[in-house]
Scaffold this active site. Sequence first.
Site, PDB file in Angstrom:
ATOM      1  N   TYR A 156       0.859  -1.194   0.000  1.00  0.00           N
ATOM      2  CA  TYR A 156       0.000   0.000   0.000  1.00  0.00           C
ATOM      3  C   TYR A 156       0.890   1.238   0.000  1.00  0.00           C
ATOM      4  O   TYR A 156       1.888   1.302   0.716  1.00  0.00           O
ATOM      5  CB  TYR A 156      -0.910   0.010   1.227  1.00  0.00           C
ATOM      6  CG  TYR A 156      -2.064  -0.946   1.144  1.00  0.00           C
ATOM      7  CD1 TYR A 156      -3.208  -0.650   0.393  1.00  0.00           C
ATOM      8  CD2 TYR A 156      -2.031  -2.164   1.829  1.00  0.00           C
ATOM      9  CE1 TYR A 156      -4.273  -1.531   0.320  1.00  0.00           C
ATOM     10  CE2 TYR A 156      -3.094  -3.054   1.762  1.00  0.00           C
ATOM     11  CZ  TYR A 156      -4.213  -2.728   1.005  1.00  0.00           C
ATOM     12  OH  TYR A 156      -5.262  -3.611   0.939  1.00  0.00           O
ATOM     13  N   GLU A 157       0.506   2.230  -0.811  1.00  0.00           N
ATOM     14  CA  GLU A 157       1.330   3.414  -0.965  1.00  0.00           C
ATOM     15  C   GLU A 157       0.579   4.715  -0.687  1.00  0.00           C
ATOM     16  O   GLU A 157       1.195   5.782  -0.615  1.00  0.00           O
ATOM     17  CB  GLU A 157       1.918   3.438  -2.375  1.00  0.00           C
ATOM     18  CG  GLU A 157       2.681   2.159  -2.692  1.00  0.00           C
ATOM     19  CD  GLU A 157       3.469   2.232  -3.980  1.00  0.00           C
ATOM     20  OE1 GLU A 157       3.420   3.282  -4.643  1.00  0.00           O
ATOM     21  OE2 GLU A 157       4.140   1.237  -4.303  1.00  0.00           O
ATOM     22  N   GLN A 158      -0.756   4.618  -0.542  1.00  0.00           N
ATOM     23  CA  GLN A 158      -1.579   5.789  -0.263  1.00  0.00           C
ATOM     24  C   GLN A 158      -2.604   5.383   0.798  1.00  0.00           C
ATOM     25  O   GLN A 158      -3.110   4.262   0.764  1.00  0.00           O
ATOM     26  CB  GLN A 158      -2.273   6.280  -1.541  1.00  0.00           C
ATOM     27  CG  GLN A 158      -1.262   6.804  -2.542  1.00  0.00           C
ATOM     28  CD  GLN A 158      -1.607   6.464  -3.991  1.00  0.00           C
ATOM     29  OE1 GLN A 158      -1.510   7.309  -4.841  1.00  0.00           O
ATOM     30  NE2 GLN A 158      -1.984   5.246  -4.279  1.00  0.00           N
TER      31      GLN A 158
END
Length: 308
Positions: A156-158
Site C-alpha cells: 500500500y502506498e496511499q
Amino acid sequence: MCTSKSKLIAAVLLAAAALPLHAPTTMAANSNLFRDYIGAIFNGVQFSDVPINPDVEFDYILAFVIDYSTETDPPSPTNGQFSIFWQDSVLTPSAVAAIKQSNPNVRVAVSLGGATVNNSPVFFNVTSIDSWVQNAVSSLTTIIQQYNLDGIDIDYEQFQEDPATFAECIGRLVTTLKSNGVIKFASVAPFADADVQSHYQALWSSYGISVVDYINFQFYAYDASTTAEQYVNYFDEQMANYPGGNILASFTTAPTTTSVPVDTALSACQTLQSQGKLYGIFVWAADYSKDQGFKYETQAQALLANST
C-alpha cells in the site's frame, strides 16, 4: 510499485546451515535472496521466462491482489475483500506448481495493494479494523491456497487511515495467516515518502520482526542523479528506520529517466556486499525486464550467488 514508481502503470537469510530454506533472521547480513515482481503489466511474461540461478533463493511476487472493485467507476474499496489483478490467464495455479517443481529454490508470494487500479489510486481504506482483518484473512486464504503461494508482500502506498490503524490491520492479518499455516513469510515495500514511512514504521514499531520478515525498500524511487555512495547512505538510513530488519536493495527495469539507474544500484549492491549488509535484491519488475532479456536479473543473481 513506485518507480518513482515509474509509477507502476504510468509513468533475510542464512543465520545457520540448519535453518530451513529462506528462514528469516533477526539481524541483516549478506544473503543470496533474490525477489522479482511479476504480472502487473499484462504483457504475457511467464515464470519460465526469467532465468533462475540455482545458487540463489528466488521469490516471485505476483502483482497484485487489491481490495477494490472495478464494478464501479472509479473503482471502489471493498474493505479487505481481495481480488486478483495480475495476469492470471498466464500466471496460473498450474504455472506456479510447474515453476516450483522444476526449481526447488523458488517460492511464490503475492503483493497487496500497489499504486493504482484502472489508473485510479489505490488507498488503504477500512470500515473497521475487525471487519477488514476478517475479510482479508478469508479472501486471501482462498487465493493463497488456490495458487499454493508461500507468502505475502504489503505494498500500500496511499492511505485514508492513520498509521496506528494500518499497523493493527496488517499486523493482525499477517499474524493470523502465519498462525493458521497459510503463509510462511511476509514482506513490506515502503519508500522514502513521509506519509508512507509513518505507516510502515508504525507497523514495524508495533509488530516488527515477529510479522515482517523482509523489507523490500524501493530504493530506485530516489532521484536519477543518486550516486552509488548516496544509495549506500540511503540504505544505512533505512537500517536505522527499521532496526534489526532484513532490508533488501532494489532496482527497477521499467523505462524511466527519473529513477536510480540500474548500474548505480548494482554498484551500490557490490559495496553493501563488501560491508556484509547485502541481505538480498529485489527487482521491479520481470514484466519490464522481458524486453531486456532479463540481463539485470542475471547480473543481480550472479552477485548474490557469491554472498554466502
